[in-house]
Scaffold this motif. Structure first.
Motif, PDB file in Angstrom:
ATOM      1  N   ASP A 237     -21.675  49.597  48.650  1.00  0.00           N
ATOM      2  CA  ASP A 237     -21.667  50.010  47.382  1.00  0.00           C
ATOM      3  C   ASP A 237     -22.380  51.528  47.258  1.00  0.00           C
ATOM      4  O   ASP A 237     -23.511  51.473  47.823  1.00  0.00           O
ATOM      5  N   LEU A 238     -21.857  52.448  46.290  1.00  0.00           N
ATOM      6  CA  LEU A 238     -22.564  53.546  46.112  1.00  0.00           C
ATOM      7  C   LEU A 238     -24.185  53.667  45.834  1.00  0.00           C
ATOM      8  O   LEU A 238     -25.011  54.107  46.013  1.00  0.00           O
ATOM      9  N   ASN A 239     -24.287  52.612  45.015  1.00  0.00           N
ATOM     10  CA  ASN A 239     -25.909  52.218  44.703  1.00  0.00           C
ATOM     11  C   ASN A 239     -26.655  51.544  45.826  1.00  0.00           C
ATOM     12  O   ASN A 239     -28.103  51.639  45.425  1.00  0.00           O
ATOM     13  N   ASP A 240     -26.147  51.539  46.839  1.00  0.00           N
ATOM     14  CA  ASP A 240     -27.192  51.083  48.262  1.00  0.00           C
ATOM     15  C   ASP A 240     -27.888  52.421  48.605  1.00  0.00           C
ATOM     16  O   ASP A 240     -28.436  52.375  49.415  1.00  0.00           O
ATOM     17  N   PHE A 241     -27.166  53.595  48.036  1.00  0.00           N
ATOM     18  CA  PHE A 241     -27.796  54.766  48.518  1.00  0.00           C
ATOM     19  C   PHE A 241     -28.586  55.818  47.504  1.00  0.00           C
ATOM     20  O   PHE A 241     -29.284  56.465  47.895  1.00  0.00           O
ATOM     21  N   LEU A 242     -27.774  55.475  46.341  1.00  0.00           N
ATOM     22  CA  LEU A 242     -28.404  56.431  45.340  1.00  0.00           C
ATOM     23  C   LEU A 242     -28.148  55.698  44.134  1.00  0.00           C
ATOM     24  O   LEU A 242     -27.115  54.895  43.929  1.00  0.00           O
ATOM     25  N   PRO A 243     -28.684  56.297  42.832  1.00  0.00           N
ATOM     26  CA  PRO A 243     -28.272  55.556  41.774  1.00  0.00           C
ATOM     27  C   PRO A 243     -26.898  56.021  41.186  1.00  0.00           C
ATOM     28  O   PRO A 243     -26.631  57.430  40.964  1.00  0.00           O
ATOM     29  N   ALA A 244     -26.267  55.203  40.794  1.00  0.00           N
ATOM     30  CA  ALA A 244     -24.674  55.307  40.374  1.00  0.00           C
ATOM     31  C   ALA A 244     -24.270  54.664  39.295  1.00  0.00           C
ATOM     32  O   ALA A 244     -23.103  54.601  39.054  1.00  0.00           O
ATOM     33  N   ARG A 245     -25.197  53.550  38.638  1.00  0.00           N
ATOM     34  CA  ARG A 245     -24.737  52.648  37.694  1.00  0.00           C
ATOM     35  C   ARG A 245     -24.289  53.446  36.472  1.00  0.00           C
ATOM     36  O   ARG A 245     -24.819  54.494  35.997  1.00  0.00           O
ATOM     37  N   GLY A 246     -23.218  52.974  36.026  1.00  0.00           N
ATOM     38  CA  GLY A 246     -22.621  53.449  34.605  1.00  0.00           C
ATOM     39  C   GLY A 246     -21.838  54.781  34.778  1.00  0.00           C
ATOM     40  O   GLY A 246     -21.479  55.448  33.630  1.00  0.00           O
ATOM     41  N   LEU A 247     -21.689  55.236  35.844  1.00  0.00           N
ATOM     42  CA  LEU A 247     -21.050  56.361  36.019  1.00  0.00           C
ATOM     43  C   LEU A 247     -19.454  56.511  36.011  1.00  0.00           C
ATOM     44  O   LEU A 247     -18.982  55.162  36.517  1.00  0.00           O
TER      45      LEU A 247
END
Length: 305
Positions: free
Chosen positions: A235-245
């Motif tokens: 998941d993209l959030n495993d690498f950098l903040p991406a929630r709610g995008l």
């Protein structure tokens, strides 16, 4: 009868219903039998087919459980990550974590890996939901986790063992709730994943008050103590903040860090669930099967503009 032969039998039943319907219109010497109800709802109830919401992840789950390509892809990715370890160890300026502060060259090395669909395969849980025509709930998920029977993603165990042999600590950073830590540890231990030598390396959601779901605070916690060589996740959030995008913002963020993929960041395909689904459904007020399916259809790109 296994689940595959059972569904094959159900297909025969459907075809039989269609045949009965056609025969019902032909002349008959005797009293005409009532035509069977062949509406979608009636057929689904009669043969036990899952609802559209459950069927939505059927192909993705089948791909994970039955395709040779899934196992080959996973081994390929993990072997590529393994080949990066000696180079990352030798280069003291190498770090995969955006949260890493300058001057980390003297810190001991570590890698951060996600758990679910990165090192542990939970496709049997998805298969259960499909067969039972159920949606995800924290309760059913907890039952599955407590069984501690998720198998390693192909290639993951070899990577983790090699990392430990090279003196690299492995941190398992997962969004499983903190109350599932002991079950998670049992599962990792049962499958042969090595635990840390001196400290807790299984970092769960809300295990500490400041450890949020985007994992930034947990990556920062590790980066204060270790030089992070690699990040691995699905998941993209495993690498950098991406929630709610939005879908577009996620794509832009991925492109902005294009030099990290396959070198510092190791990503796995997960077509069954993830924040990519939330991005597609962003702003959707009704989460009925019809509304969700309509939004998904509207999000398809049948041509390049």
């Amino acid at each position: 009868m296994n689940r595959y032969s059972r569904y094959g039998h159900q297909l025969v039943v459907i075809l039989s219903i269609a045949g009965l319907s056609a025969c019902a219109s032909a002349p008959s010497a005797g009293p005409a039998a009532p035509a069977p109800d062949t509406s979608r709802a009636a057929v689904s109830e009669w043969v036990g087919l899952p609802s559209p919401s459950a069927m939505a992840v059927l192909d993705a789950t089948l791909w994970i459980q039955t395709s040779a390509e899934y196992a080959a892809m996973s081994r390929q990715i993990w072997r590529g990550a393994t080949r990066l370890l000696p180079e990352a160890l030798a280069d003291t300026a190498w770090s995969a974590a955006l949260e890493q502060k300058p001057g980390a060259g003297g810190l001991p090395p570590a890698v951060i890996v996600d758990v679910d669909e990165t090192i542990l395969d939970n496709a049997p849980y998805a298969a259960r939901l499909i067969e039972r025509d159920e949606s995800f709930t924290e309760e059913s998920w907890a039952v599955w986790v407590e069984e501690a029977k998720a198998h390693p993603v192909p290639g993951a165990l070899e990577f983790v063992r090699t990392a430990r042999e090279l003196g690299v600590e492995v941190f398992y950073v997962t969004n499983r709730l903190a109350n599932l830590e002991q079950a998670t540890r049992r599962n990792l231990d049962a499958m042969g994943f090595p635990a840390g030598d001196a400290e807790d390396v299984t970092l769960l959601l809300e295990e500490r008050e400041e450890w949020g779901s985007d994992k930034t605070s947990r990556r920062a916690w590790v980066a204060e103590r270790y030089r992070v060589l690699l990040l691995a996740g699905d998941d993209l959030n495993d690498f950098l903040p991406a929630r709610g995008l939005s879908v577009e913002a996620r794509a832009d963020l991925t492109e902005r860090h294009e030099d990290r993929w396959g070198r510092h960041w190791i990503v796995f395909a997960n077509p069954t669930y993830g924040s990519w689904v939330s991005a597609v459904l962003d702003g959707l007020e009704s989460r009925s099967s019809a509304a969700v399916n309509r939004r998904k259809l509207e999000s398809l790109l049948p041509r390049w503009d």
